[in-house]
Design a protein around this motif. Structure first.
Motif, PDB file in Angstrom:
ATOM      1  N   GLU A 102      62.622  21.702  61.327  1.00  0.00           N
ATOM      2  CA  GLU A 102      61.602  22.781  62.233  1.00  0.00           C
ATOM      3  C   GLU A 102      60.432  23.183  60.951  1.00  0.00           C
ATOM      4  OE1 GLU A 102      62.301  24.936  65.138  1.00  0.00           O
ATOM      5  OE2 GLU A 102      63.502  23.185  65.713  1.00  0.00           O
ATOM      6  N   PHE A 103      59.441  23.680  61.851  1.00  0.00           N
ATOM      7  CA  PHE A 103      58.157  23.992  60.794  1.00  0.00           C
ATOM      8  C   PHE A 103      58.484  25.161  60.051  1.00  0.00           C
ATOM      9  CE2 PHE A 103      54.678  27.184  60.431  1.00  0.00           C
ATOM     10  CZ  PHE A 103      53.801  26.351  59.543  1.00  0.00           C
ATOM     11  N   ASP A 104      58.060  25.007  58.821  1.00  0.00           N
ATOM     12  CA  ASP A 104      58.273  26.107  57.713  1.00  0.00           C
ATOM     13  C   ASP A 104      56.849  26.503  57.216  1.00  0.00           C
ATOM     14  OD1 ASP A 104      58.645  26.659  54.764  1.00  0.00           O
ATOM     15  OD2 ASP A 104      60.487  27.329  55.542  1.00  0.00           O
ATOM     16  N   HIS A 105      56.731  27.845  57.031  1.00  0.00           N
ATOM     17  CA  HIS A 105      55.304  28.210  56.493  1.00  0.00           C
ATOM     18  C   HIS A 105      55.024  27.804  55.157  1.00  0.00           C
ATOM     19  CE1 HIS A 105      58.111  30.999  54.498  1.00  0.00           C
ATOM     20  NE2 HIS A 105      57.346  31.073  53.681  1.00  0.00           N
ATOM     21  N   GLY A 106      55.954  27.310  54.325  1.00  0.00           N
ATOM     22  CA  GLY A 106      55.622  26.628  53.247  1.00  0.00           C
ATOM     23  C   GLY A 106      54.577  25.179  53.597  1.00  0.00           C
ATOM     24  N   TYR A 107      54.852  24.548  54.433  1.00  0.00           N
ATOM     25  CA  TYR A 107      54.459  23.603  54.780  1.00  0.00           C
ATOM     26  C   TYR A 107      52.752  23.523  55.128  1.00  0.00           C
ATOM     27  CZ  TYR A 107      59.121  21.698  56.354  1.00  0.00           C
ATOM     28  OH  TYR A 107      60.403  21.401  56.287  1.00  0.00           O
ATOM     29  N   ALA A 108      52.349  24.712  55.508  1.00  0.00           N
ATOM     30  CA  ALA A 108      50.986  25.063  55.806  1.00  0.00           C
ATOM     31  C   ALA A 108      50.384  24.860  54.138  1.00  0.00           C
ATOM     32  CB  ALA A 108      50.601  26.482  56.235  1.00  0.00           C
ATOM     33  N   LEU A 133      47.638  17.339  60.367  1.00  0.00           N
ATOM     34  CA  LEU A 133      48.370  17.136  61.244  1.00  0.00           C
ATOM     35  C   LEU A 133      50.132  17.202  60.751  1.00  0.00           C
ATOM     36  CD1 LEU A 133      49.420  17.214  64.337  1.00  0.00           C
ATOM     37  CD2 LEU A 133      49.003  14.729  64.173  1.00  0.00           C
ATOM     38  N   LEU A 134      50.620  18.480  60.876  1.00  0.00           N
ATOM     39  CA  LEU A 134      52.114  18.522  60.797  1.00  0.00           C
ATOM     40  C   LEU A 134      52.895  18.203  61.640  1.00  0.00           C
ATOM     41  CD1 LEU A 134      52.114  21.873  58.756  1.00  0.00           C
ATOM     42  CD2 LEU A 134      53.040  19.857  57.821  1.00  0.00           C
ATOM     43  N   LEU A 135      53.703  17.185  61.593  1.00  0.00           N
ATOM     44  CA  LEU A 135      54.622  16.660  62.634  1.00  0.00           C
ATOM     45  C   LEU A 135      55.876  16.994  62.359  1.00  0.00           C
ATOM     46  CD1 LEU A 135      53.365  12.951  63.532  1.00  0.00           C
ATOM     47  CD2 LEU A 135      53.118  15.045  64.885  1.00  0.00           C
ATOM     48  N   CYS A 136      56.638  17.945  63.094  1.00  0.00           N
ATOM     49  CA  CYS A 136      57.979  18.603  62.922  1.00  0.00           C
ATOM     50  C   CYS A 136      58.755  18.425  64.030  1.00  0.00           C
ATOM     51  CB  CYS A 136      57.788  20.255  62.669  1.00  0.00           C
ATOM     52  SG  CYS A 136      56.683  20.452  61.422  1.00  0.00           S
ATOM     53  N   THR A 137      60.187  18.719  64.117  1.00  0.00           N
ATOM     54  CA  THR A 137      60.958  18.435  65.200  1.00  0.00           C
ATOM     55  C   THR A 137      60.867  19.608  66.039  1.00  0.00           C
ATOM     56  OG1 THR A 137      62.976  19.245  63.908  1.00  0.00           O
ATOM     57  CG2 THR A 137      62.664  17.014  64.094  1.00  0.00           C
ATOM     58  N   GLY A 138      60.298  20.778  65.623  1.00  0.00           N
ATOM     59  CA  GLY A 138      60.318  21.938  66.344  1.00  0.00           C
ATOM     60  C   GLY A 138      59.459  22.857  65.664  1.00  0.00           C
ATOM     61  N   LYS A 139      59.062  23.770  66.467  1.00  0.00           N
ATOM     62  CA  LYS A 139      58.087  24.912  65.859  1.00  0.00           C
ATOM     63  C   LYS A 139      58.218  26.094  66.641  1.00  0.00           C
ATOM     64  CE  LYS A 139      54.105  23.655  68.665  1.00  0.00           C
ATOM     65  NZ  LYS A 139      52.649  23.630  68.456  1.00  0.00           N
ATOM     66  N   ASP A 140      58.084  27.277  65.894  1.00  0.00           N
ATOM     67  CA  ASP A 140      57.933  28.636  66.382  1.00  0.00           C
ATOM     68  C   ASP A 140      56.382  29.051  66.444  1.00  0.00           C
ATOM     69  OD1 ASP A 140      57.686  31.672  66.627  1.00  0.00           O
ATOM     70  OD2 ASP A 140      59.819  31.555  66.187  1.00  0.00           O
ATOM     71  N   ASP A 141      55.780  28.986  67.584  1.00  0.00           N
ATOM     72  CA  ASP A 141      54.474  29.255  67.817  1.00  0.00           C
ATOM     73  C   ASP A 141      53.921  30.461  66.899  1.00  0.00           C
ATOM     74  OD1 ASP A 141      53.877  26.775  69.248  1.00  0.00           O
ATOM     75  OD2 ASP A 141      54.473  28.085  71.276  1.00  0.00           O
ATOM     76  N   GLN A 153      40.709  25.446  57.042  1.00  0.00           N
ATOM     77  CA  GLN A 153      41.001  23.909  57.290  1.00  0.00           C
ATOM     78  C   GLN A 153      41.220  23.823  58.931  1.00  0.00           C
ATOM     79  OE1 GLN A 153      40.271  21.922  54.874  1.00  0.00           O
ATOM     80  NE2 GLN A 153      40.971  22.747  53.124  1.00  0.00           N
ATOM     81  N   GLN A 154      41.099  22.772  59.538  1.00  0.00           N
ATOM     82  CA  GLN A 154      41.677  22.166  60.900  1.00  0.00           C
ATOM     83  C   GLN A 154      43.067  21.891  60.458  1.00  0.00           C
ATOM     84  OE1 GLN A 154      40.137  21.897  64.112  1.00  0.00           O
ATOM     85  NE2 GLN A 154      37.890  22.070  63.557  1.00  0.00           N
ATOM     86  N   VAL A 155      44.005  22.494  60.822  1.00  0.00           N
ATOM     87  CA  VAL A 155      45.462  22.150  60.620  1.00  0.00           C
ATOM     88  C   VAL A 155      46.164  22.618  62.093  1.00  0.00           C
ATOM     89  CG1 VAL A 155      47.688  22.598  59.483  1.00  0.00           C
ATOM     90  CG2 VAL A 155      45.445  22.840  58.193  1.00  0.00           C
ATOM     91  N   PHE A 156      46.727  21.439  62.310  1.00  0.00           N
ATOM     92  CA  PHE A 156      47.557  21.560  63.569  1.00  0.00           C
ATOM     93  C   PHE A 156      49.159  21.437  63.452  1.00  0.00           C
ATOM     94  CE2 PHE A 156      43.054  20.126  64.497  1.00  0.00           C
ATOM     95  CZ  PHE A 156      43.034  20.939  65.707  1.00  0.00           C
ATOM     96  N   VAL A 157      49.863  21.994  64.096  1.00  0.00           N
ATOM     97  CA  VAL A 157      51.368  21.717  63.995  1.00  0.00           C
ATOM     98  C   VAL A 157      51.821  21.303  65.524  1.00  0.00           C
ATOM     99  CG1 VAL A 157      53.506  22.488  63.669  1.00  0.00           C
ATOM    100  CG2 VAL A 157      51.698  23.266  62.361  1.00  0.00           C
ATOM    101  N   SER A 158      52.287  19.900  65.422  1.00  0.00           N
ATOM    102  CA  SER A 158      52.856  19.326  66.816  1.00  0.00           C
ATOM    103  C   SER A 158      54.276  18.874  66.563  1.00  0.00           C
ATOM    104  CB  SER A 158      52.132  18.128  66.837  1.00  0.00           C
ATOM    105  OG  SER A 158      50.658  18.587  67.392  1.00  0.00           O
ATOM    106  N   LYS A 159      55.113  19.083  67.637  1.00  0.00           N
ATOM    107  CA  LYS A 159      56.272  18.697  67.823  1.00  0.00           C
ATOM    108  C   LYS A 159      56.492  17.149  68.174  1.00  0.00           C
ATOM    109  CE  LYS A 159      60.457  19.813  70.331  1.00  0.00           C
ATOM    110  NZ  LYS A 159      60.846  20.437  71.563  1.00  0.00           N
ATOM    111  N   TYR A 160      57.586  16.732  67.317  1.00  0.00           N
ATOM    112  CA  TYR A 160      57.663  15.083  67.925  1.00  0.00           C
ATOM    113  C   TYR A 160      59.255  15.067  68.393  1.00  0.00           C
ATOM    114  CZ  TYR A 160      60.242  14.292  63.385  1.00  0.00           C
ATOM    115  OH  TYR A 160      61.017  14.311  62.444  1.00  0.00           O
ATOM    116  N   GLN A 161      59.400  14.136  69.237  1.00  0.00           N
ATOM    117  CA  GLN A 161      60.739  13.905  69.871  1.00  0.00           C
ATOM    118  C   GLN A 161      61.033  12.439  69.770  1.00  0.00           C
ATOM    119  OE1 GLN A 161      58.966  16.404  73.470  1.00  0.00           O
ATOM    120  NE2 GLN A 161      61.044  15.578  74.015  1.00  0.00           N
TER     121      GLN A 161
END
Length: 189
Positions: A102-108, A133-141, A153-161
């Motif tokens: 899952e997304f963690d704030h440290g990844y930003a 682009l951070l690709l994570c298995t899940g994210k809390d919006d 910066q232009q940073v996006f967090v997207s979920k992958y399956q």
């Protein structure tokens, strides 16, 4: 008048932004892995690059692979950027950081550091600022919103399956979406 024609064409041309190109979610079913098979980011990265053509099609038009595990030095430390692409339509580097959880704030902070490095050392004249682009298995919006808030910066967090949901999960999603759009009266039908 060529100049006038060029101004007219430029004025009507659709300008793409990174938000128009980055999707959410991405489905990596084509790599043949199950969630329990992916233990480390390198497993996912290796599987994606083994299926590079399909991965590029999933990312969308314009992505050109520039590097895998790009080694960069910041101060006296070495770091490795998972995947570096150049997007020929956006005219910018796209840094992809793969995460197996899952997304963690440290990844930003990590991807922001990489983007600052790319901005300073890899950008050429005429390039637009890099995109992360951070690709994570899940994210809390909500967490994503706070973690990325204030970054220039232009940073996006997207979920992958790794697999598409089963038929019942898709039906439940469609039902919930329908009720949300149609209103509570439709829920009883």
């Amino acid at each position: 008048d060529k100049d006038k024609l060029m101004r007219i064409v430029d004025g009507k041309a659709e300008v793409l932004r990174p938000a128009d190109v980055i999707r959410d979610p991405y489905v990596f079913e084509f790599i043949g892995l199950r969630s329990q098979d992916v233990v480390e980011e390198s497993d996912l990265e290796r599987a994606l690059l083994d299926h590079l053509q399909t991965f590029l099609l999933e990312l969308g038009r314009g992505f050109c692979l520039e590097a895998r595990q790009m080694r960069i030095q910041i101060g006296s430390e070495y770091y490795f950027i998972d995947l570096v692409f150049y997007h020929r339509i956006l005219k910018c580097h796209v840094i992809i950081d793969l995460k197996v959880g899952e997304f963690d704030h440290g990844y930003a902070g990590q991807i922001n550091t990489y983007l600052n490095f790319v901005r300073k050392h890899l950008m050429a004249d005429g390039d637009n600022p890099p995109v992360g682009l951070l690709l994570c298995t899940g994210k809390d919006d909500a967490l994503v919103e706070y973690a990325l808030g204030g970054l220039d910066q232009q940073v996006f967090v997207s979920k992958y399956q790794l697999q598409l949901p089963d038929a019942e999960e898709i039906r439940a999603f469609v039902r919930a979406d329908y009720v949300k759009l149609a209103g509570p009266k439709e829920e009883q039908k």
